[in-house]
Design a protein around this motif. Structure first.
Motif, short mmCIF file in Angstrom:
data_model
loop_
_atom_site.label_atom_id
_atom_site.label_comp_id
_atom_site.label_asym_id
_atom_site.label_seq_id
_atom_site.Cartn_x
_atom_site.Cartn_y
_atom_site.Cartn_z
N UNK A 201 -0.45 -1.54 -9.85
CA UNK A 201 -0.93 -2.59 -10.75
C UNK A 201 0.04 -3.76 -10.86
N UNK A 202 1.36 -3.44 -10.89
CA UNK A 202 2.33 -4.51 -11.10
C UNK A 202 3.37 -4.61 -10.00
N UNK A 203 3.42 -3.64 -9.08
CA UNK A 203 4.41 -3.70 -8.01
C UNK A 203 3.86 -3.07 -6.74
N UNK A 204 4.65 -3.14 -5.69
CA UNK A 204 4.30 -2.55 -4.40
C UNK A 204 5.21 -1.36 -4.19
N UNK A 205 4.64 -0.16 -4.17
CA UNK A 205 5.46 1.05 -4.00
C UNK A 205 5.59 1.39 -2.52
N UNK A 206 6.83 1.63 -2.08
CA UNK A 206 7.08 1.98 -0.68
C UNK A 206 7.76 3.34 -0.64
N UNK A 218 11.62 2.06 -2.70
CA UNK A 218 11.72 0.81 -3.45
C UNK A 218 10.39 0.45 -4.09
N UNK A 219 10.47 -0.45 -5.08
CA UNK A 219 9.28 -0.98 -5.75
C UNK A 219 9.44 -2.49 -5.86
#
Length: 559
Positions: A201-206, A218-219
């Motif tokens: 919803x608010x970030x890109x999870x890797x 990382x996020x």
């Protein structure tokens, strides 16, 4: 040189690292091949490289450091550029007063010592470490994610738009390109099998999947999502304008001089497109059957079935359980000029020399069943089917096994006995299945304990009973097992690498009879165990008893 050799041999004898007979054999081999005594001892398997280097360090009066379990001072390591550290196989690891402690694989290299002294501007105190340990420590210290924060911040500033017209400009920006390259490079260094890029919803999870377990790395902010996903789609030659449908592609690239293939899959989610990249190392040496970790009984059963002139050999298990690796190793053992071997795969993961590999193309009408019908007209001796997915493919495969072909295939079942009933549930006649299938191998992948930090312990009788430990310990007491601890060498996880757990069921006349009578898989399993089949859990517990893995890991992957 003779004096140095004699001193090394005497030192090894004094430390009890070699016996007089082993030293004599090594000296005889040295005279024959002309190599150094140390190299001969390592090649003969009498010493490990670490034991040899430790002894050589003692011989020249220098301390030896095991870098795999050493806490390196990052400020000291940063004093030497990564390129020079790699070139001289040297890494600063700490301080001793006014001197810089430098781990070197060859401290006698005066040119390297002078270069390091000139660049760091400090007096040095060299210590000895193995070349492999120094290289691994350099990888850990100079990780590609050191500058990721700056790159992400830079990319986030430039990727504030999400309209398609700006995608081309965004993905060509240096920060996005650099970030994607670093993600792939770091994943390869960390031995990851998959990279997951997941919009939230608010970030890109890797996340990376390492040794079968996902780890978040990382996020970054969600503002770079469009740029990262579009960059990956362009690399895989996918349609960047299509965001509503799943897509599949492939990327071939080189990372650290190694040929790497990425299988890229996109999946539309409520927050945007998720991208998963499967990492395939083309330069990795394919395993042979003895290297797959079979117990002696399981190996004999499986090898006997794989060397029959006809019949069906099934490998079962969930996705990611190593089925393809086992089948490739089997083909390696069967591949010679006298056999025509053809495979049908989706996708073709590794190219095998001397084997005809067919890529399934559903859009063009080349399905498993269609390809299999054509292959049977090409005079094959051995046919590998990537996966039996439908009744038509299963029927043709069974008929092929009954007409003089050796058929290797994978199937998705939880254990070996269930494979028989699974084929009959697909609509095949039980007598055909019973006659065609010769052997079923079920397998799982468990994480291997790190041999640097694993810790021995004696479990309680209650704990053994809870996991179903086989009764009858030779000494009457609980076995010595090992548990995960965590160190620098394994990234604090306690595990490093993976091993396979196996369940091999030979289809005997009694098993065939149960199949024809349409008995349940539980009855087939009970008979197979009575005939000597080792269950997946018991194979895992046997490997835990050897110290290869932990009981907790076995219970994680096996019901």
């Amino acid at each position: 040189m003779a004096n140095q050799t004699r001193q090394l041999g005497q030192l090894l004898l004094e430390e009890g690292r070699v016996s007089p007979a082993q030293l004599e054999a090594a000296l005889a081999e040295q005279r024959r091949v002309g190599h150094s005594l140390g190299r001969v001892l390592v090649e003969l398997g009498i010493l490990t490289e670490q034991e040899l280097v430790a002894t050589l360090a003692k011989q020249i009066g220098m301390p030896f450091v095991d870098l795999s379990d050493y806490t390196i001072d990052p400020t000291a390591a940063s004093r030497l550029p990564q390129s020079m550290a790699r070139r001289h196989s040297a890494l600063p690891i700490g301080y001793e007063g006014e001197r810089l402690v430098v781990a070197m694989s060859d401290p006698g290299n005066v040119f390297a010592v002078d270069d390091v002294r000139a660049v760091t501007g400090m007096e040095l105190r060299p210590v000895v470490a193995t070349k492999a340990d120094v290289a691994a420590a350099i990888e850990r210290v100079h990780r590609p994610d050191d500058n990721v924060g700056e790159i992400v911040a830079s990319a986030a500033e430039e990727a504030t738009v999400d309209d398609l017209s700006a995608v081309t400009r965004i993905v060509e920006d240096a920060p996005i390109v650099k970030l994607v390259n670093l993600l792939i490079q770091q994943a390869v260094q960390d031995r990851a099998s998959d990279i997951h890029v997941e919009p939230q919803e608010r970030e890109l999870r890797i996340r990376y999947r390492i040794d079968g377990v996902l780890h978040e790395v990382m996020r970054p902010p969600r503002t770079i999502q469009s740029g990262v996903v579009s960059r990956l789609k362009i690399m895989a030659d996918l349609d960047i304008a299509e965001r509503r449908l799943p897509q599949d592609g492939r990327v071939a690239l080189s990372v650290g001089g190694r040929g790497i293939d990425l299988r890229v899959a996109t999946l539309p989610t409520v927050y945007g497109e998720k991208v998963v990249m499967r990492i395939l190392d083309k330069s990795a040496v394919l395993l042979t059957l003895p290297e797959l970790g079979f117990s002696s009984e399981n190996f004999e059963r499986f090898q006997a079935a794989s060397h029959k002139p006809y019949g069906m050999l099934l490998v079962t298990g969930p996705t990611g359980s190593g089925k393809s690796t086992t089948l490739y190793a089997t083909l390696n053992s069967l591949n010679d000029a006298s056999r025509n071997i053809v495979t049908i795969e989706d996708p073709v993961e590794y190219r095998l020399a001397g084997i005809n590999q067919v890529q399934v193309n559903t859009r063009a009408g080349l399905t498993f069943a269609a390809a299999l019908r054509s292959i049977l007209r090409c005079d094959p001796d051995i046919v590998l089917i990537g996966e039996i997915r439908d009744a038509e493919t299963a029927r043709i495969a069974v008929e092929s096994a009954l007409t003089g072909h050796l058929v290797l295939a994978t199937l998705h079942t939880n254990d070996a006995p269930s494979a028989i009933t699974r084929l009959t549930e697909m609509g095949l006649e039980p007598f055909l299945v019973a006659s065609a299938v010769d052997c079923v191998l079920a397998q799982r992948l468990a994480r291997r304990l790190c041999d640097k930090c694993r810790e021995p312990y004696r479990p309680s009788d209650e704990a053994l009973a809870e996991v179903g430990w086989p009764a009858g310990e030779p000494d009457g007491g609980p076995p010595k097992l090992f548990r995960a601890v965590g160190c620098a060498a394994c990234g604090k996880t306690g595990y490093h690498g993976r091993l396979a757990l196996h369940e091999v069921m030979a289809v005997t006349e009694e098993v065939e009879r149960l199949c024809v009578e349409r008995r349940s898989s539980n009855e087939v399993a009970e008979l197979a165990r009575a005939q000597g089949m080792t269950r997946l859990r018991h194979d895992g517990l046997a490997k835990a008893a050897l110290g290869d893995t932990s009981v907790e890991e076995v219970m994680r992957v096996v019901v």
